[in-house]
Each structure stands twice: as structure tokens, then as C-alpha cells.
Design a protein around this motif. Structure first.
Motif, PDB file in Angstrom:
ATOM      1  N   UNK A   1       7.416  -2.112   2.945  1.00 27.10           N
ATOM      2  CA  UNK A   1       7.538  -3.552   3.209  1.00 27.10           C
ATOM      3  C   UNK A   1       7.043  -3.857   4.616  1.00 27.10           C
ATOM      4  N   UNK A   2       7.432  -3.040   5.579  1.00 31.95           N
ATOM      5  CA  UNK A   2       7.009  -3.254   6.964  1.00 31.95           C
ATOM      6  C   UNK A   2       5.493  -3.131   7.094  1.00 31.95           C
ATOM      7  N   UNK A   3       4.903  -2.131   6.432  1.00 31.65           N
ATOM      8  CA  UNK A   3       3.445  -1.963   6.489  1.00 31.65           C
ATOM      9  C   UNK A   3       2.744  -3.175   5.874  1.00 31.65           C
ATOM     10  N   UNK A   4       3.240  -3.652   4.766  1.00 32.49           N
ATOM     11  CA  UNK A   4       2.642  -4.820   4.110  1.00 32.49           C
ATOM     12  C   UNK A   4       2.811  -6.062   4.974  1.00 32.49           C
ATOM     13  N   UNK A   5       3.942  -6.193   5.643  1.00 33.99           N
ATOM     14  CA  UNK A   5       4.198  -7.343   6.512  1.00 33.99           C
ATOM     15  C   UNK A   5       3.185  -7.377   7.665  1.00 33.99           C
ATOM     16  N   UNK A   6       2.818  -6.198   8.154  1.00 35.21           N
ATOM     17  CA  UNK A   6       1.873  -6.108   9.269  1.00 35.21           C
ATOM     18  C   UNK A   6       0.446  -6.490   8.878  1.00 35.21           C
ATOM     19  N   UNK A   7       0.190  -6.591   7.574  1.00 35.27           N
ATOM     20  CA  UNK A   7      -1.149  -6.924   7.101  1.00 35.27           C
ATOM     21  C   UNK A   7      -1.487  -8.391   7.267  1.00 35.27           C
ATOM     22  N   UNK A   8      -0.506  -9.206   7.608  1.00 35.64           N
ATOM     23  CA  UNK A   8      -0.826 -10.606   7.876  1.00 35.64           C
ATOM     24  C   UNK A   8      -0.050 -11.588   7.041  1.00 35.64           C
ATOM     25  N   UNK A   9      -0.688 -12.712   6.738  1.00 39.13           N
ATOM     26  CA  UNK A   9      -0.088 -13.849   6.048  1.00 39.13           C
ATOM     27  C   UNK A   9       0.707 -13.412   4.816  1.00 39.13           C
ATOM     28  N   UNK A  10       2.032 -13.651   4.848  1.00 40.89           N
ATOM     29  CA  UNK A  10       2.900 -13.203   3.771  1.00 40.89           C
ATOM     30  C   UNK A  10       2.715 -14.004   2.488  1.00 40.89           C
ATOM     31  N   UNK A  11       2.241 -15.248   2.585  1.00 40.12           N
ATOM     32  CA  UNK A  11       2.058 -16.079   1.395  1.00 40.12           C
ATOM     33  C   UNK A  11       1.033 -15.481   0.439  1.00 40.12           C
ATOM     34  N   UNK A  12       0.022 -14.836   0.992  1.00 40.75           N
ATOM     35  CA  UNK A  12      -1.055 -14.298   0.165  1.00 40.75           C
ATOM     36  C   UNK A  12      -1.076 -12.770   0.165  1.00 40.75           C
ATOM     37  N   UNK A  13       0.029 -12.158   0.502  1.00 37.40           N
ATOM     38  CA  UNK A  13       0.088 -10.708   0.623  1.00 37.40           C
ATOM     39  C   UNK A  13       0.756 -10.130  -0.625  1.00 37.40           C
ATOM     40  N   UNK A  14      -0.067  -9.742  -1.599  1.00 36.05           N
ATOM     41  CA  UNK A  14       0.449  -9.240  -2.873  1.00 36.05           C
ATOM     42  C   UNK A  14       1.243  -7.946  -2.696  1.00 36.05           C
ATOM     43  N   UNK A  15       0.807  -7.086  -1.787  1.00 36.57           N
ATOM     44  CA  UNK A  15       1.522  -5.834  -1.545  1.00 36.57           C
ATOM     45  C   UNK A  15       2.932  -6.080  -1.039  1.00 36.57           C
ATOM     46  N   UNK A  16       3.076  -7.061  -0.177  1.00 32.31           N
ATOM     47  CA  UNK A  16       4.392  -7.403   0.363  1.00 32.31           C
ATOM     48  C   UNK A  16       5.310  -7.924  -0.751  1.00 32.31           C
ATOM     49  N   UNK A  17       4.786  -8.845  -1.547  1.00 26.07           N
ATOM     50  CA  UNK A  17       5.595  -9.430  -2.628  1.00 26.07           C
ATOM     51  C   UNK A  17       5.977  -8.387  -3.679  1.00 26.07           C
TER      52      UNK A  17
ATOM     53  N   UNK B   1       6.355  -5.149  -3.132  1.00 26.19           N
ATOM     54  CA  UNK B   1       7.369  -4.268  -2.533  1.00 26.19           C
ATOM     55  C   UNK B   1       8.727  -4.956  -2.473  1.00 26.19           C
ATOM     56  N   UNK B   2       8.748  -6.243  -2.174  1.00 29.44           N
ATOM     57  CA  UNK B   2      10.022  -6.981  -2.140  1.00 29.44           C
ATOM     58  C   UNK B   2      10.638  -7.062  -3.539  1.00 29.44           C
ATOM     59  N   UNK B   3       9.811  -7.250  -4.559  1.00 29.49           N
ATOM     60  CA  UNK B   3      10.312  -7.288  -5.935  1.00 29.49           C
ATOM     61  C   UNK B   3      10.883  -5.917  -6.320  1.00 29.49           C
ATOM     62  N   UNK B   4      10.172  -4.863  -5.964  1.00 33.67           N
ATOM     63  CA  UNK B   4      10.649  -3.511  -6.237  1.00 33.67           C
ATOM     64  C   UNK B   4      11.969  -3.253  -5.505  1.00 33.67           C
ATOM     65  N   UNK B   5      12.085  -3.772  -4.284  1.00 32.18           N
ATOM     66  CA  UNK B   5      13.323  -3.605  -3.519  1.00 32.18           C
ATOM     67  C   UNK B   5      14.503  -4.259  -4.244  1.00 32.18           C
ATOM     68  N   UNK B   6      14.283  -5.438  -4.805  1.00 38.99           N
ATOM     69  CA  UNK B   6      15.342  -6.121  -5.547  1.00 38.99           C
ATOM     70  C   UNK B   6      15.776  -5.317  -6.764  1.00 38.99           C
ATOM     71  N   UNK B   7      14.828  -4.768  -7.494  1.00 33.25           N
ATOM     72  CA  UNK B   7      15.143  -3.945  -8.663  1.00 33.25           C
ATOM     73  C   UNK B   7      15.876  -2.673  -8.246  1.00 33.25           C
ATOM     74  N   UNK B   8      15.444  -2.072  -7.147  1.00 38.23           N
ATOM     75  CA  UNK B   8      16.081  -0.848  -6.671  1.00 38.23           C
ATOM     76  C   UNK B   8      17.522  -1.123  -6.238  1.00 38.23           C
TER      77      UNK B   8
END
Length: 163
Positions: free
Chosen positions: A39-55, A57-64
Motif C-alpha cells: 500500500x505504501x509503495x502504491x501510495x508513493x506512485x502518485x495520484x490516489x484517484x487513478x492509482x489502480x495498484x493502491x485501490x 491493495x486496499x481492497x485486499x487489505x479489507x478482505x484480509x
């Protein structure tokens, strides 16, 4: 093998308990750490609105986190033991029945059993499971199928599930 009884206790074989505990320890320890790094690595990639990797990972975190809570509840209510050898259909039994003219075997328990040795697993709360629970070989019972039909079942045999 697992199943929750009406008093809230979850019956587990030693193998199932050990497997579920190992899964819980991984997910709540190293698994959480690995996911937080992603999640941290994806967050560092920039704009969270268009960051599919971040979203993702956050969805996977909720399931986990949901799985961690499920496992914690399951392990907290666990009673570890072996299936009954009383000859009566109980949680953890392999049940042989005659159903609609066909012989079949299944495990009475929970899908958390993992590998049931190629057998289907039926919950004690399923119509078939509820009908045979507490029965002994020779007993004939019936249950109402989801389509409303009455299904006759004869218990032919019962033995402890050994994994």
C-alpha cells in the motif's frame, strides 16, 4: 474439520486447528506487514484517484482483515478433539446414506475442513445434515429439499473423520 454447535463452540480436529492457527498467525503478522508495504509503495506512485495498484491493495487489505477476524472468532470458540466414535452421526463424522436410491458418503462439518479426502462436506445446518445429525445406522428419516420436495434418507453407516 470444524463446525459451530448451537452453544457457540466450534469443534475442530487438531489438524484443522493447527492449520487455521498458522493461517491466522501469518495473516495477522507477516501478511499484514507485506500488505502495508504494498500500500505504501502504491501510495508513493502518485495520484490516489487513478492509482489502480493502491485501490487493489486496499481492497485486499479489507478482505484480509475480515479473514483475520473470522479466524480469531473461530479459534477463540474452538474445542479441539476427535470425532465421536459412538456410532451416532455427529460433527466430524463420515456418513454413508442411501438418498433417492443412491449410496453416498459425506463429511458432516464445515467447509473449513480443507481436504475432506474427496468427500463432499455438508453442514449440520443444511437440510441433509440436520436430518441425519444424531441418527444411527438403520435410521430412516426425511427432510424437505429447497424445492419443497420430501427426500427420504437411510443412514447406512457412520465413522469418525480422520482427515
Amino acid at each position: 474439520m470444524t463446525e459451530t454447535t448451537s452453544d457457540g463452540v466450534t469443534w475442530l480436529t487438531r489438524d484443522a486447528y493447527d492449520r487455521l492457527k498458522a493461517e491466522y498467525e501469518h495473516l495477522s503478522g507477516p501478511g499484514r506487514t507485506e500488505l502495508a508495504k504494498r500500500i505504501e509503495q502504491a501510495r508513493e506512485e502518485g495520484d490516489l484517484k487513478e492509482n489502480a495498484g493502491y485501490h487493489a491493495a486496499k481492497e485486499e487489505q479489507g478482505k484480509q482483515e475480515l479473514r483475520i477476524r473470522q479466524l480469531r472468532r473461530l479459534l477463540e470458540t474452538a474445542k479441539v478433539g476427535e470425532a465421536s466414535a459412538s456410532g451416532e452421526v455427529a460433527l466430524g463424522s463420515v456418513v454413508e446414506v442411501e438418498l433417492a436410491g443412491e449410496r453416498m458418503e459425506f463429511v458432516l462439518g464445515s467447509r473449513e475442513v480443507g481436504d475432506a479426502g474427496g468427500l463432499d462436506v455438508y453442514s449440520e445446518r443444511s437440510p441433509l445434515g440436520a436430518a441425519v445429525l444424531g441418527r444411527v445406522p438403520g435410521d430412516e428419516v426425511s427432510y424437505t429439499a429447497p424445492n419443497g420436495r420430501q427426500i427420504a434418507v437411510k443412514v447406512l453407516g457412520v465413522r469418525p473423520f480422520t482427515g
